[in-house]
Design a protein around this motif. Structure first.
Motif, PDB file in Angstrom:
ATOM      1  N   ASN A 172       0.802  -1.226   0.000  1.00 60.27           N
ATOM      2  CA  ASN A 172       0.000   0.000   0.000  1.00 60.27           C
ATOM      3  C   ASN A 172       0.832   1.272   0.000  1.00 60.27           C
ATOM      4  O   ASN A 172       0.306   2.353   0.275  1.00 60.27           O
ATOM      5  CB  ASN A 172      -0.973   0.015   1.191  1.00 60.27           C
ATOM      6  N   ALA A 173       2.125   1.147  -0.272  1.00 58.73           N
ATOM      7  CA  ALA A 173       2.952   2.346  -0.378  1.00 58.73           C
ATOM      8  C   ALA A 173       2.554   3.126  -1.629  1.00 58.73           C
ATOM      9  O   ALA A 173       1.871   2.621  -2.518  1.00 58.73           O
ATOM     10  CB  ALA A 173       4.427   1.970  -0.429  1.00 58.73           C
ATOM     11  N   GLY A 220      -2.772   4.251 -10.527  1.00 63.27           N
ATOM     12  CA  GLY A 220      -3.668   3.552  -9.628  1.00 63.27           C
ATOM     13  C   GLY A 220      -3.020   2.349  -8.990  1.00 63.27           C
ATOM     14  O   GLY A 220      -1.797   2.197  -8.997  1.00 63.27           O
ATOM     15  N   PRO A 221      -3.834   1.415  -8.441  1.00 59.78           N
ATOM     16  CA  PRO A 221      -3.291   0.240  -7.757  1.00 59.78           C
ATOM     17  C   PRO A 221      -2.550  -0.675  -8.731  1.00 59.78           C
ATOM     18  O   PRO A 221      -3.013  -0.928  -9.839  1.00 59.78           O
ATOM     19  CB  PRO A 221      -4.540  -0.451  -7.189  1.00 59.78           C
ATOM     20  N   GLY A 535      -1.272   4.306   4.295  1.00 59.99           N
ATOM     21  CA  GLY A 535      -1.421   3.803   5.650  1.00 59.99           C
ATOM     22  C   GLY A 535      -2.660   4.391   6.304  1.00 59.99           C
ATOM     23  O   GLY A 535      -3.372   5.208   5.731  1.00 59.99           O
ATOM     24  N   SER A 536      -2.902   3.982   7.533  1.00 59.63           N
ATOM     25  CA  SER A 536      -4.075   4.440   8.274  1.00 59.63           C
ATOM     26  C   SER A 536      -3.677   4.740   9.705  1.00 59.63           C
ATOM     27  O   SER A 536      -2.602   4.352  10.161  1.00 59.63           O
ATOM     28  CB  SER A 536      -5.161   3.360   8.257  1.00 59.63           C
ATOM     29  N   GLY A 537      -4.561   5.445  10.419  1.00 56.16           N
ATOM     30  CA  GLY A 537      -4.293   5.742  11.817  1.00 56.16           C
ATOM     31  C   GLY A 537      -3.987   7.203  12.042  1.00 56.16           C
ATOM     32  O   GLY A 537      -4.072   8.026  11.126  1.00 56.16           O
ATOM     33  N   PRO A 538      -3.611   7.570  13.276  1.00 54.63           N
ATOM     34  CA  PRO A 538      -3.378   8.979  13.613  1.00 54.63           C
ATOM     35  C   PRO A 538      -2.217   9.566  12.828  1.00 54.63           C
ATOM     36  O   PRO A 538      -1.196   8.909  12.603  1.00 54.63           O
ATOM     37  CB  PRO A 538      -3.062   8.938  15.119  1.00 54.63           C
ATOM     38  N   GLY A 573       2.299   0.209   6.800  1.00 59.55           N
ATOM     39  CA  GLY A 573       2.203   1.661   6.910  1.00 59.55           C
ATOM     40  C   GLY A 573       1.144   2.124   7.889  1.00 59.55           C
ATOM     41  O   GLY A 573       0.950   3.329   8.069  1.00 59.55           O
ATOM     42  N   ALA A 574       0.435   1.184   8.538  1.00 58.18           N
ATOM     43  CA  ALA A 574      -0.590   1.559   9.518  1.00 58.18           C
ATOM     44  C   ALA A 574       0.054   2.230  10.723  1.00 58.18           C
ATOM     45  O   ALA A 574       1.147   1.843  11.160  1.00 58.18           O
ATOM     46  CB  ALA A 574      -1.376   0.329   9.961  1.00 58.18           C
TER      47      ALA A 574
END
Length: 813
Positions: A172-173, A220-221, A535-538, A573-574
């Motif tokens: 997911n980079a 794209g992906p 990535g995801s999260g704060p 990357g989360a």
């Protein structure tokens, strides 16, 4: 137990064919002859046997979902109990969850007789078992009652570890490159003769212990499918592909302009003009240094659309440019390069165009003047200035819109936020709306303005509280369209807005989220149209230092202005919150104690638990002896010796700190050792008896002898190679021959050869593919995978770098 024996004896005798009375008589005779005393109360009424109790079983593990590599063994623990009989136990794994179907069940153990009411364990060897998820079942049977079944709470997922794997890019980079060199490794003992990624053959110089394959990317992906061939010609494809996102990244979108269904986006950090199709959400580069002809953008600040002409007007330093959206060509219209008559621009800040006609309107923040610029000649006419027109002057201009008939320019001043109407014919400036004019919520800090002249209204972005307000142009009354309670991302860091009449929405550029947000005018709901996230999260906003935990693969981020720590998963990357400690401006990871060690601006060295965030002072006020610490800006650990070397910017010294006692000793300073002075150090790297220092004040690399404190020059302006500008973090290569340094101003990772002091860019603006570095500061070396990780303060994310090719991917932002 006697009752159980009696019951078994009765069943045995009954099997001969005797009736109940005869059977009991013989049992009594047999029992007496054996010397067994029977108690009459074995049955409920003294004559009948008790009912047989069914066995019970409880599975102790797996109690949670577990992942097992096929071929490994899984321990299954359970406890069964049968007070009446010697029950037997079977353990099996069921794949579909339907216990009635047996063709998908794998026997783990059968016919076991385990100790009663005690913990038992069996081992499931998973070699040859199909990949997938399984439920563990334990069946207990006493031969009398129906079998008792227990099913484990946790699922067992059998996975396969391939003989070779990809280390760069990570899942997911994000990259804006059209090609990427995929980097991989082969597991110890694996028999690999060839590797292909998406059909492209990999090359290797070490027998495929490490390998690289360059593959094309489409927008794209992109799935990067790995194919591994062994020496016998067998081909292995039994694992998932890794996905990378080939998409443009916005680094600092600061202004927007709408041309029909296309949104032009001015990215000030990357000095790029982008276009976003509102229909397809496709993001494209319209103009930058390598796209289109004409002068490259230097410091662009303002944007205005000319939809009919297929172009936008851009304010760049002291120049007004026309930029063709199809070709990307940039043509100077007025300013230092283009010339034109009239008072020269000083600090042109805001540009507006009525959509037709031959005049562009520019507000100059230093001259407090509204210019009309002739598109043919470039001449600048001051329509409103300190010398022309009455009324308050427009200070701190942030946004403007001109009526289609070019009679009025509506302008926004930042603070105190005020909307003005400037009469073009007379230069008169009239307050339309502020805290004293018009009713409604405060304008706060006005960041930008756009207009809906058909609706006789303007929209003002208030970044003081993240609200979007509608201002009636007739009476100045204000209505909140969207505020902090509305659904969607906050607008507190937004920078530019444009009105989209066809969708009744305001489009907002956010340079911190690196996103374009659409705000629905009827509802106030905010929706991200396109972003540059990975990535995801704060978010790790404000981070500038970084440390890598090689055991878990997490990267830890923090900074002086950051409220705590964020941990980034190396594989995905989360991001997760990893503590609330503040004031840390130097960071290292202690692999021996599995903790973070941070130097603070308040003069202490602290240990931080990466899981709980718990803080312990290792050295500082009240802990350890020696000179008091002032402000630590760099940390290097000698974990095996339980020691740290730090630079203290108040003491202008390098200190040795004992991590057990906290005692401090100055190793090198003006008074200890000789050589170039230590004044501004943000990077330290240690090798045996030498500590390497990135001295930002000298733009140089020094070597400090840890025994004597003597400082010698390794690389400076007299050394060959690229210049050193603003030196931040520094790490040592695995072969101990080179130093890798983050150069924040030049946007590059520099490699310095220790033997010669020669410097080359390892990755930067013109070296390597992928989103360009803008402001790398924190730097760490993943020695296991051979990758560099940096936190780029302008990109606002973690960037992974292949040190061989210089290719970059944004791992998390």
């Amino acid at each position: 137990m006697m009752c159980a024996r009696l019951a078994r004896t009765m069943r045995m005798v009954g099997a001969i064919g005797w009736g109940p009375e005869m059977a009991m008589r013989h049992v009594l005779v047999l029992s007496i002859s054996l010397g067994i005393v029977l108690i009459a109360s074995c049955g409920s009424n003294g004559s009948e046997p008790p009912p047989n109790t069914a066995p019970t079983v409880v599975i102790l593990s797996p109690a949670v979902n577990v992942q097992v590599t096929r071929g490994d063994a899984l321990a299954i623990r359970f406890r069964d109990n049968d007070p009446d009989d010697d029950a037997t136990t079977d353990v099996f794994a069921d794949r579909d969850g339907d216990l009635a179907t047996t063709d998908d069940q794998f026997i783990v153990a059968t016919g076991r007789t385990d100790a009663n009411d005690a913990e038992s364990s069996v081992s499931w060897v998973t070699s040859g078992i199909a990949l997938g998820s399984y439920r563990i079942v334990v069946r207990v049977s006493d031969g009398v009652n129906a079998p008792t079944l227990a099913t484990a709470v946790g699922l067992v997922e059998l996975v396969r570890i391939p003989p070779a794997f990809i280390v760069f890019p990570t899942a997911n980079a994000r990259t804006d490159a059209t090609m990427i060199t995929v980097v991989g490794q082969t597991r110890d003992g694996a028999d690999v003769a060839a590797v292909r990624v998406n059909g492209q053959a990999a090359t290797s110089s070490d027998g495929f212990a490490t390998w690289r394959a360059t593959v094309p990317l489409t927008k794209g992906p992109n799935d990067l499918a790995l194919e591994v061939e062994d020496a016998a010609g067998g081909i292995d494809r039994e694992f998932d592909a890794l996905r990378v996102n080939a998409a443009l990244s916005m680094v600092g979108p600061a202004d927007v302009a709408l041309l029909g269904d296309v949104l032009a986006i001015l990215d000030t950090q990357s000095k790029t003009l982008l276009t976003l199709s509102l229909g397809t959400r496709a993001l494209e580069v319209a103009a930058r240094g390598d796209v289109g002809s004409g002068p490259p953008f230097a410091s662009p600040v303002g944007l205005a659309p000319d939809a009919a002409g297929g172009r936008v007007f851009v304010l760049d330093t002291r120049e007004l440019l026309s930029v063709d959206l199809l070709s990307g060509d940039r043509t100077p219209i007025s300013g230092d390069m283009a010339g034109g008559l009239g008072l020269p621009f000083s600090v042109p800040r805001v540009v507006a165009y009525p959509g037709v006609g031959n005049n562009v309107y520019v507000l100059d923040a230093a001259l407090l003047t509204l210019f009309g610029v002739d598109l043919d000649s470039g001449d600048r006419v001051p329509w409103s200035s300190p010398d022309r027109g009455a009324g308050e002057l427009v200070t701190q201009p942030r946004g403007a819109a001109v009526t289609p008939d070019e009679t009025i320019v509506y302008a926004l001043s930042a603070s105190p936020a005020t909307v003005y109407a400037i009469d073009v014919a007379t230069g008169v400036r009239t307050v339309v709306s502020n805290d004293l004019t018009g009713f409604g919520p405060r304008l706060g800090f006005g960041e930008d303005l756009c207009a809906d002249f058909a609706g006789q209204r303007a929209f003002v972005l208030n970044t003081a509280d993240g609200s979007l307000l509608e201002v009636e142009l007739g009476d100045g009354d204000r209505t909140e369209i969207s505020n902090r309670f509305s659904e969607g991302p906050s607008l507190t860091t937004a920078a530019g807005i444009a009105f989209d009449p066809s969708r009744t929405q305001v489009l907002v550029a956010d340079p911190v989220l690196d996103a374009i947000v659409a705000v629905s005018v009827p509802t106030g709901t905010r929706t991200v149209l396109v972003d540059s996230g990975a990535g995801s999260g704060p978010l790790a906003t404000g981070a500038n230092v970084l440390a890598l935990d090689m055991t878990t693969g997490e990267t830890f981020l923090t900074g002086l202005s950051m409220p705590g720590f964020v941990a980034v998963d190396r594989a995905t990357g989360a991001r997760r919150a990893a503590g609330t400690e503040t004031g840390v401006q130097a960071l290292a990871f202690d692999p021996e104690a599995q903790r973070l060690v941070g130097g603070t601006s308040a003069g202490s060295l602290v240990a931080l638990d990466p899981n709980t965030g718990e803080r312990t002072t290792l050295s500082g006020p009240g802990v350890g002896s020696g000179p008091p610490l002032g402000s630590i800006t760099a940390v290097s650990l000698d974990a095996s010796a339980q020691a740290a070397y730090v630079f203290d910017v108040v003491l202008d010294a390098i200190l040795h700190i004992d991590l057990v006692s906290g005692d401090r000793i100055i190793v090198s300073s003006d008074a200890i050792g000789n050589g170039p002075p230590l004044r501004s150090v943000f990077g330290l790297a240690r090798d045996a008896t030498t500590l390497y220092v990135a001295e930002d004040a000298l733009d140089a690399i020094l070597a400090v002898d840890l025994e004597t404190g003597v400082r010698t020059m390794v690389s400076d302006a007299n050394s060959p190679g690229v210049a050193l500008a603003t030196l931040r973090s520094m790490v040592l290569s695995t072969d101990r021959q080179r130093l890798f340094i983050a150069d924040q101003v030049r946007g590059a990772i520099v490699a310095v050869t220790l033997a010669t002091g020669a410097r080359v860019d390892l990755s930067g603006q013109d070296i390597g593919r992928g989103t360009p570095l803008s402001g790398p500061e924190g730097l760490a070396f993943d020695t296991e995978r051979g990758l560099l990780a940096t936190f780029d303060v302008r990109l606002g994310g973690v960037v992974l770098i292949d040190p061989v090719t210089g290719d970059r991917v944004v791992q998390s932002r």
